[in-house]
Scaffold this active site. Sequence first.
Site, PDB file in Angstrom:
ATOM      1  N   ASN A  33      13.437  44.452  37.971  1.00 46.98           N
ATOM      2  CA  ASN A  33      12.280  45.243  37.563  1.00 46.98           C
ATOM      3  C   ASN A  33      12.097  46.356  38.600  1.00 46.98           C
ATOM      4  OD1 ASN A  33       9.836  46.296  36.825  1.00 46.98           O
ATOM      5  ND2 ASN A  33       8.642  44.440  37.235  1.00 46.98           N
ATOM      6  N   TRP A  34      12.469  47.564  38.208  1.00 52.07           N
ATOM      7  CA  TRP A  34      12.457  48.676  39.177  1.00 52.07           C
ATOM      8  C   TRP A  34      11.060  49.249  39.385  1.00 52.07           C
ATOM      9  CZ3 TRP A  34      17.354  51.876  37.270  1.00 52.07           C
ATOM     10  CH2 TRP A  34      18.487  51.065  37.396  1.00 52.07           C
ATOM     11  N   LYS A  35      10.115  48.805  38.586  1.00 59.92           N
ATOM     12  CA  LYS A  35       8.724  49.266  38.705  1.00 59.92           C
ATOM     13  C   LYS A  35       8.680  50.795  38.742  1.00 59.92           C
ATOM     14  CE  LYS A  35       7.578  44.850  40.721  1.00 59.92           C
ATOM     15  NZ  LYS A  35       6.763  44.057  41.614  1.00 59.92           N
ATOM     16  N   HIS A 118       3.239  41.416  32.936  1.00 60.44           N
ATOM     17  CA  HIS A 118       3.509  41.406  34.375  1.00 60.44           C
ATOM     18  C   HIS A 118       2.190  41.402  35.140  1.00 60.44           C
ATOM     19  CE1 HIS A 118       4.776  42.667  38.354  1.00 60.44           C
ATOM     20  NE2 HIS A 118       5.962  42.175  38.040  1.00 60.44           N
ATOM     21  N   GLU A 120       1.177  42.996  37.597  1.00 59.50           N
ATOM     22  CA  GLU A 120       0.601  44.321  37.910  1.00 59.50           C
ATOM     23  C   GLU A 120      -0.098  44.905  36.688  1.00 59.50           C
ATOM     24  OE1 GLU A 120       4.257  45.735  39.544  1.00 59.50           O
ATOM     25  OE2 GLU A 120       3.996  44.286  41.173  1.00 59.50           O
ATOM     26  N   GLU A 190       5.848  34.178  37.747  1.00 62.09           N
ATOM     27  CA  GLU A 190       5.745  35.000  38.948  1.00 62.09           C
ATOM     28  C   GLU A 190       4.391  34.755  39.613  1.00 62.09           C
ATOM     29  OE1 GLU A 190       8.423  38.733  38.804  1.00 62.09           O
ATOM     30  OE2 GLU A 190       6.601  39.192  37.712  1.00 62.09           O
ATOM     31  N   GLY A 196       6.165  40.901  46.052  1.00 63.20           N
ATOM     32  CA  GLY A 196       6.171  41.995  47.017  1.00 63.20           C
ATOM     33  C   GLY A 196       5.640  41.621  48.390  1.00 63.20           C
ATOM     34  N   SER A 236       9.509  37.840  45.443  1.00 64.08           N
ATOM     35  CA  SER A 236      10.231  37.882  46.725  1.00 64.08           C
ATOM     36  C   SER A 236      11.582  37.158  46.690  1.00 64.08           C
ATOM     37  CB  SER A 236       9.347  37.333  47.861  1.00 64.08           C
ATOM     38  OG  SER A 236       8.207  38.142  48.023  1.00 64.08           O
ATOM     39  N   GLY A 257      12.093  42.197  41.930  1.00 64.85           N
ATOM     40  CA  GLY A 257      11.498  43.509  42.173  1.00 64.85           C
ATOM     41  C   GLY A 257      12.258  44.262  43.250  1.00 64.85           C
ATOM     42  N   GLY A 258      11.722  44.257  44.462  1.00 62.66           N
ATOM     43  CA  GLY A 258      12.264  45.058  45.562  1.00 62.66           C
ATOM     44  C   GLY A 258      13.769  44.949  45.752  1.00 62.66           C
TER      45      GLY A 258
HETATM   46  P1  13P Z   1       9.400  41.350  44.293  1.00 63.34           P
HETATM   47  O1  13P Z   1      10.770  40.795  44.042  1.00 63.34           O
HETATM   48  O2  13P Z   1       9.413  42.693  44.958  1.00 63.34           O
HETATM   49  O3  13P Z   1       8.509  40.358  44.986  1.00 63.34           O
HETATM   50  O4  13P Z   1       8.727  41.621  42.852  1.00 63.34           O
HETATM   51  C1  13P Z   1       8.775  40.620  41.896  1.00 63.34           C
HETATM   52  C2  13P Z   1       8.337  41.185  40.614  1.00 63.34           C
HETATM   53  O5  13P Z   1       7.198  41.566  40.434  1.00 63.34           O
HETATM   54  C3  13P Z   1       9.337  41.300  39.541  1.00 63.34           C
HETATM   55  O6  13P Z   1       8.748  41.600  38.330  1.00 63.34           O
END
Ligand code: 13P
Length: 275
Positions: A33-35, A118, A120, A190, A196, A236, A257-258
């Site tokens: 997920n590149w956000k 998600h 967010e 999640e 994050g 994470s 994510g990251g």
């Molecule tokens: P991180 O891997 O950066 O913690 O993010 C997870 C995430 O929100 C994937 O959708």
Amino acid sequence: MLLSASLCVEYGKHGGSVLWLHYMQRVPFVCGNWKMHKTVSESIALVNALSSRLTDTSVEIGVAPAHTSLYAVKKALADDRIRLVAQNVHEAPRGAFTGEVSMEMLLDVGCDYVLVGHSERRHIFGESDELVAQKVRTVLAGGLRVILALGETLDERKQGSTLMTVRRQLTSGLEGLSEDELAKVVLAYEPVWAIGTGLSASPDQAQEVHRALRTQISDGWGSEASTKLRIQYGGSIKPANAQALFSQLDIDGGLVGGASLLAEDFADICEAALT
Ligand code: 13P
């Protein structure tokens, strides 16, 4: 992660019942997920680097670029090993919804999945359980697959209400789906406090929630549906912790994510789902 057994009774030629132990293989699914990261050219470079690094095809792999990069990433994908995932969709088919994107538009650019619910979207943009449920239905009615994300906040975990929270989100998100529709759903657990933060859930903590979710699916749709359903973990994930998480019985890959913004790290994480 990979194998889970289900028992089934079949009737032999002479009327006697035969117990078969069926091993059902759930193909792990790892999605980046590149956000709100990466321009078009950066997205193309990332997906190209990832494609050339991937060797095995026995894990399903997805990337979820920003909407602006979806079309370019689709065109850049030299093969169809990598699924294109949209990060969000509007629940209405079209209309005066400034800044939003419809299912028709996502189909048009070649998406395979849409990520819905998600944390967010829920916590920053205020999406309710009801809205998330509407979006799940929109995606399925449009003919795509859905990744439904859910998870508890740190306060909810501290209060001991983790399972209550995820069960509520699951009930609402999947209410009324047929077994065929459920087959097009992937869940992503999640925990909000792990996203994050660098603080992943432990493999045991994650497994406990995944098991509870699978049990709930079994109660609602039967054991075969629950055995087939894939449940990703997210929060994470790094190359260093991926294998310990993915080796849990009910964890079928991850939503990253990251670490998905770096081709090497993401490829390492995908490979961890193989072992
Ligand atoms: P991180 O891997 O950066 O913690 O993010 C997870 C995430 O929100 C994937 O959708």
